[in-house]
Design an enzyme around this catalytic site. Structure first.
Site, PDB file in Angstrom:
ATOM      1  CE  LYS A  62      36.532  49.904  40.302  1.00  0.00           C
ATOM      2  NZ  LYS A  62      37.740  49.100  40.178  1.00  0.00           N
TER       3      LYS A  62
HETATM    4  C1  LIG Z   1      38.917  49.255  39.429  1.00  0.00           C
HETATM    5  C2  LIG Z   1      40.085  48.474  39.820  1.00  0.00           C
HETATM    6  C3  LIG Z   1      41.393  48.935  39.572  1.00  0.00           C
HETATM    7  C4  LIG Z   1      41.665  50.235  38.844  1.00  0.00           C
HETATM    8  O1  LIG Z   1      41.298  51.361  39.597  1.00  0.00           O
HETATM    9  P1  LIG Z   1      41.097  52.782  38.874  1.00  0.00           P
HETATM   10  O2  LIG Z   1      40.563  53.662  39.939  1.00  0.00           O
HETATM   11  O3  LIG Z   1      40.103  52.540  37.782  1.00  0.00           O
HETATM   12  O4  LIG Z   1      42.405  53.203  38.361  1.00  0.00           O
HETATM   13  C5  LIG Z   1      42.450  48.170  40.009  1.00  0.00           C
HETATM   14  N1  LIG Z   1      42.248  46.987  40.640  1.00  0.00           N
HETATM   15  C6  LIG Z   1      41.015  46.504  40.880  1.00  0.00           C
HETATM   16  C7  LIG Z   1      40.874  45.192  41.550  1.00  0.00           C
HETATM   17  C8  LIG Z   1      39.894  47.234  40.500  1.00  0.00           C
HETATM   18  O5  LIG Z   1      38.666  46.758  40.750  1.00  0.00           O
END
Ligand SMILES: *Cc1c(COP(=O)(O)O)cnc(C)c1O
Length: 495
Positions: A112
């Site tokens: 993120k």
């Molecule tokens: C948010 C997240 C995901 C999922 O990603 P999306 O974009 O919501 O599909 C997968 N792994 C981790 C560690 C995340 O923080």
């Protein structure tokens, strides 16, 4: 360039890139999508010679038409700097038959950070461009990682405040501690008694309440979103697919233009959608491998064409993927429906009323380049142990979902096309699940002692993000019911 964004639910609602970033969400729950995606205008070998910031500029300028070059460089340079613990920003490492694109070298050690390091700069630049007077209030629902990454990005950014809601019993202890120790003076964090979907629904409800918005405007505030429904999240996520691919070209793994597969551990469908958008820009991707955990609503969708959220919500060892409503799938559905807002709106209405919709055979046939599968918690633990036993590399449970699904894909198809796996979190963020996978007889109860043990067996130093919360004070203690979210936001804003 007359490059516009348009709502997935109303073809007459348009916005420039900067306006779409400020709004976050279109009216009536619609999402902004680009009218067209321009082709990359640099060759893969040129891009291969650029650093991360250079690739980011080459990709993002095509998507953010109303930002000047100078504004964009300012945002990119401010985001991808020493906050990351490696100059490469995104190292690509080969283990267990695949190329792991490590997206977790930012401030909060999850992918993120790739978008949330830059979103505050994009947003404040957009506010200036549009002569916005109100203070921006970021409302965020998190399944664990978005929350801290958004808090870190917006912490003490002038002209902004941020409120984060997380499911009280649905995140890892380290994820929770990261959030509730946040020091920024403009931040607010609350646990809710409910799951991620409850938090996301509550946030969307506040966004689409005109009376509440009017009340805020009168007090000098305006809501925006740091969730992956904001195109200011999606566009920066397209960058690392192009970056990762061009590193493979540079290393001679593939020739320029030769396809790769991408494997993405998926929750809200933002990360994999960014890969899809990058392919529309000219990135040669053969298969989009969508990996789910036990909440396998997307696997069922790709196999049957029916999206059905009427099922039990399962808490897993990969909490950031514990989601039954994958919001960004709407952007793909809209495209499959021939960019038809009305058709899309009908499907989404069915989702909100019946919790279910089904796409036509014709729409389903255009999904041929998507492959969905899932890995349960047992398979995830086994995968972590297997990769560790092979060469000492340690992956987190989300990345392990992807690696396990990729193994299934290879076994089923025999496809040996080189694959980029989106490695979405540092194993340190999920230390307990990771250490229990490697040593099932583990009895240590202290999470931070496990952190030290993980460091000892992996040889990877404990990241600063974990060090700093060891003894940090808990500053956010609010826990509320899911129908109290609006009230606690108002308390936070003193209105
Ligand atoms: C948010 C997240 C995901 C999922 O990603 P999306 O974009 O919501 O599909 C997968 N792994 C981790 C560690 C995340 O923080």
């Amino acid at each position: 360039m007359s490059f516009l964004y348009r709502s997935t639910r109303d073809e007459n609602e348009t916005a420039t890139a900067s306006q779409a970033i400020l709004k976050g969400l279109a009216a009536n729950g619609g999402l902004f999508v680009p009218d067209e995606i321009p082709m990359l205008d640099k060759s893969f070998s040129e891009l291969g010679d650029m650093d991360y910031c250079g690739v980011a500029f080459s990709v993002m300028r095509l998507m953010l038409g109303d930002f000047t070059d100078e504004e964009l460089w300012h945002c990119i340079r401010s985001a991808y700097d020493e906050k990351f613990d490696t100059e490469k920003i995104v190292p690509v490492k080969y283990h267990h038959n695949a190329y792991f694109m490590e997206l977790f070298h930012g401030k909060t050690i999850a992918f993120k950070d790739m978008a949330l390091s830059i979103l505050p700069y994009l947003m404040t630049t957009a506010a200036k461009k549009n002569e916005m007077k109100e203070e921006i209030v970021i409302l965020t629902a998190t399944s664990g990682d978005t929350g801290k990454a958004a808090l870190a990005g917006f912490s003490d950014v002038p002209g902004t405040r941020i409120a984060v809601f997380y499911p009280k019993d649905g995140v890892s202890p380290i994820q929770e501690k990261q959030m509730v120790t946040e020091k920024g003076k403009n931040t607010f964090v609350a646990g809710i008694r409910g799951n991620f979907d409850d938090a996301q629904t509550g946030v969307k409800k506040m966004f689409s309440d005109p009376a509440l918005q009017q009340e805020l405007l009168e007090k000098g505030f305006r809501f925006s979103s740091a969730n992956s429904i904001n195109i200011g999240r999606l566009v920066p996520q397209m960058v690392y697919y192009v970056y990762g691919y061009t590193r493979l070209v540079k290393a001679g793994t593939v020739k320029a233009g030769e396809p790769v597969n991408v494997v993405v551990p998926t929750g809200n469908f933002g990360n994999i959608l960014a890969a899809y958008y990058a392919s529309l820009m000219g990135l040669p991707v053969a298969k989009f491998i969508c990996a789910s955990n036990d909440n396998k609503v997307l696997y069922d969708f790709f196999t049957t064409g029916a999206y059905d959220r009427n099922r039990e919500f399962i808490l897993t060892t990969s909490p950031s993927m514990d989601i039954l409503i994958s919001s960004n799938l709407e952007r793909l559905i809209y495209r499959l429906a021939g960019n038809d807002a009305e058709k899309n709106r009908e499907l989404m209405q069915s989702l909100s009323e019946k919790g279910r919709y089904e796409i036509t055979e014709e729409m389903k046939s255009s999904l041929y380049n998507f492959y969905g599968n899932f890995a349960d918690m047992h398979e995830v633990a086994e995968m972590i142990r297997k990769v560790y036993d092979e060469d000492g590399y340690i992956i987190d449970p989300h990345t392990a979902v992807a690696a396990a699904v990729y193994d299934k894909y290879r076994a089923e198809t025999g496809d040996e096309t080189p694959a980029l796996i989106a490695s979405t979190a540092s194993p340190y963020k999920f230390t307990r699940s990771v250490m229990e996978a490697i040593d099932p007889s583990l009895s240590e109860t202290d999470d931070f002692r496990l952190v030290d043990r993980l460091s000892a067996i992996s040889g990877v130093p404990v990241p600063g993000a974990v060090e700093e919360i060891r003894s940090a004070e808990v500053l956010h203690k609010t826990v509320c019911e899911k129908d109290e979210m609006e009230k606690v936001v108002k308390d936070f804003l003193n209105i």
